[in-house]
Write an enzyme that holds these catalytic residues in place. Sequence first.
Site, short mmCIF file in Angstrom:
data_model
loop_
_atom_site.label_atom_id
_atom_site.label_comp_id
_atom_site.label_asym_id
_atom_site.label_seq_id
_atom_site.Cartn_x
_atom_site.Cartn_y
_atom_site.Cartn_z
N ASP A 228 0.92 -1.13 0.00
CA ASP A 228 0.00 0.00 0.00
C ASP A 228 0.96 1.18 0.00
O ASP A 228 1.62 1.44 1.02
CB ASP A 228 -0.89 0.02 1.25
CG ASP A 228 -1.86 1.18 1.20
OD1 ASP A 228 -1.40 2.32 0.98
OD2 ASP A 228 -3.06 0.97 1.39
N HIS A 229 1.07 1.85 -1.12
CA HIS A 229 2.21 2.78 -1.23
C HIS A 229 2.11 3.96 -0.28
O HIS A 229 3.10 4.64 -0.02
CB HIS A 229 2.44 3.22 -2.69
CG HIS A 229 1.51 4.27 -3.19
ND1 HIS A 229 0.22 4.01 -3.54
CD2 HIS A 229 1.70 5.59 -3.40
CE1 HIS A 229 -0.35 5.13 -3.96
NE2 HIS A 229 0.53 6.11 -3.88
N HIS B 44 -5.57 3.21 1.27
CA HIS B 44 -4.64 4.27 1.68
C HIS B 44 -5.12 5.02 2.93
O HIS B 44 -4.39 5.20 3.90
CB HIS B 44 -4.43 5.28 0.55
CG HIS B 44 -3.96 4.66 -0.74
ND1 HIS B 44 -3.19 3.53 -0.78
CD2 HIS B 44 -4.17 5.01 -2.03
CE1 HIS B 44 -2.93 3.21 -2.05
NE2 HIS B 44 -3.52 4.10 -2.83
#
Length: 485
Positions: free
Chosen positions: A180-181, A243
């Site tokens: 999950d950047h 996010h």
Amino acid sequence: SLESNTLIVVLGASGDLAKKKTFPALFGLYNNGFLPKGIRVVGYARTKMDEEEYHKRVQQYIKAPIPAMKEKLQEFLKICTYVSGQYDEDDSFQTLEKALGEIESQYEDKNSPKNRVFYMALPPSVFTTVAAHLRKNNYSEGGINRIIVEKPFGSDLASSRKMQEELKAEWKEDEIFRIDHYLGKEMVKNLLVLRFANVMLDASFNKSLISNVQITFKEPFGTEGRGGYFDEFGIIRDVMQNHLLQVLSILTMERPVSFSSEDIRDEKVKVLRYIPPISKDEVLLGQYVGAETKDGKKPGYLEDDTVPKDSICPTFAAAVMHINSPRWEGVPFILKAGKALNEQKTEIRIQYKDVTQGIFAEITRNELVIRVQPGEAVYLKMNSKAPGLSMRTVPTEMDLTYKRRFSDLKIPEAYEALILDAFKGDHSNFVRDDELDIAWKIFTPLLHHIDEQKPKPEPYSYGSRGPVGLDDFTAKHGGYKRSEK
Ligand code: BG6
């Protein structure tokens, strides 16, 4: 940690993710000397092309503005090779295996185990098939094997479980790195420090002092070119369920026993388990319509050719979440995410309760703002005496704006930080299977309601602040009136 005898295979090497994120991040790490010694990068995709054509493409993906970087880029290209093949045929993965074997036969250190990292920059439709083929054909016996995977991890609890089961039938949890950047973003990583290394912040993080928390994600562009993908998912699945929920969990979790990845993730899971599924009555949905903006006329979501004309897919959502823990019970967490809005911004806004007015004529509430991007900053709104002879108060800020505070500021890209963590074998900033499961539990009833009942989203103009009802929605659910810096 993988020090040497390591290669990384980027599957989906000609796709959008590889182009925009994976290759630039790999080069960024290479340029700074952070990749394992002697690393080789193998691209794999269906497109047939020779090495020259492939290098030309990789070069286009990467920005190298200064001469020293240009030189490094040429060096980087030399370690990049390409294999084309199908995603569902053993033969193709055998061809890949041959290529990997050849590279490995050139390692200086012949005796140490050979390590392989597989980066899946692939569409969800081929994802588990490829993972199975890799495990069967390309697993390095005796070496370290890692697989980096990217969302979408299914589209609801059941499909996510199915996907994870298929993945875990082949790969062990400690070999899997779910990206999950947002977890690689500097300010999100800073949350742990801000909270647990500052006694006054830590002590104030609770329902007695905090009125509400708003976590906002805004983008100034629509789904241009990505409508096909987006329409299947919508803003809740695209940004909020992953996010923003990740940000929320780190912001609100209890102090972990240690900073080991399991201790951190245990606490994240625990706080998420206190969150009941989002109620359909505590959600505001929106979809952008075309409008004249300062950059000219912009098309509405439905004008995107790749989007069905009657789509009710939300491009904006605000949702209220509750954490029924002793620390947070009663504090609304309002998450907002939208495309085609007036600005780019991701921030956490913690609004404290009213301060006792007492003798003061005019004072404002304290507010702690953590700006994730752009322009990383933390600032605390507070009252101060206006300098001078009177006792007048003025609203002021204790302001930690990164670019003013850190003169040699160089913030790594999220993907650089995460790929490096995967090489080190550090799972702290990756999503664990139970964490994913609980995230879907929170959102699935709402998503099913939207899929089945098809509530019509409120229209909002491209380039606006969102649906007109947003301020009322926020106020109704416990947020204070908007006061943005
Ligand atoms: C992705 C979403 O995960 O995150 C995109 O699929 C979104 O729709 C992007 O634009 C936002 O990432 P960032 O790093 O630009 O804030």
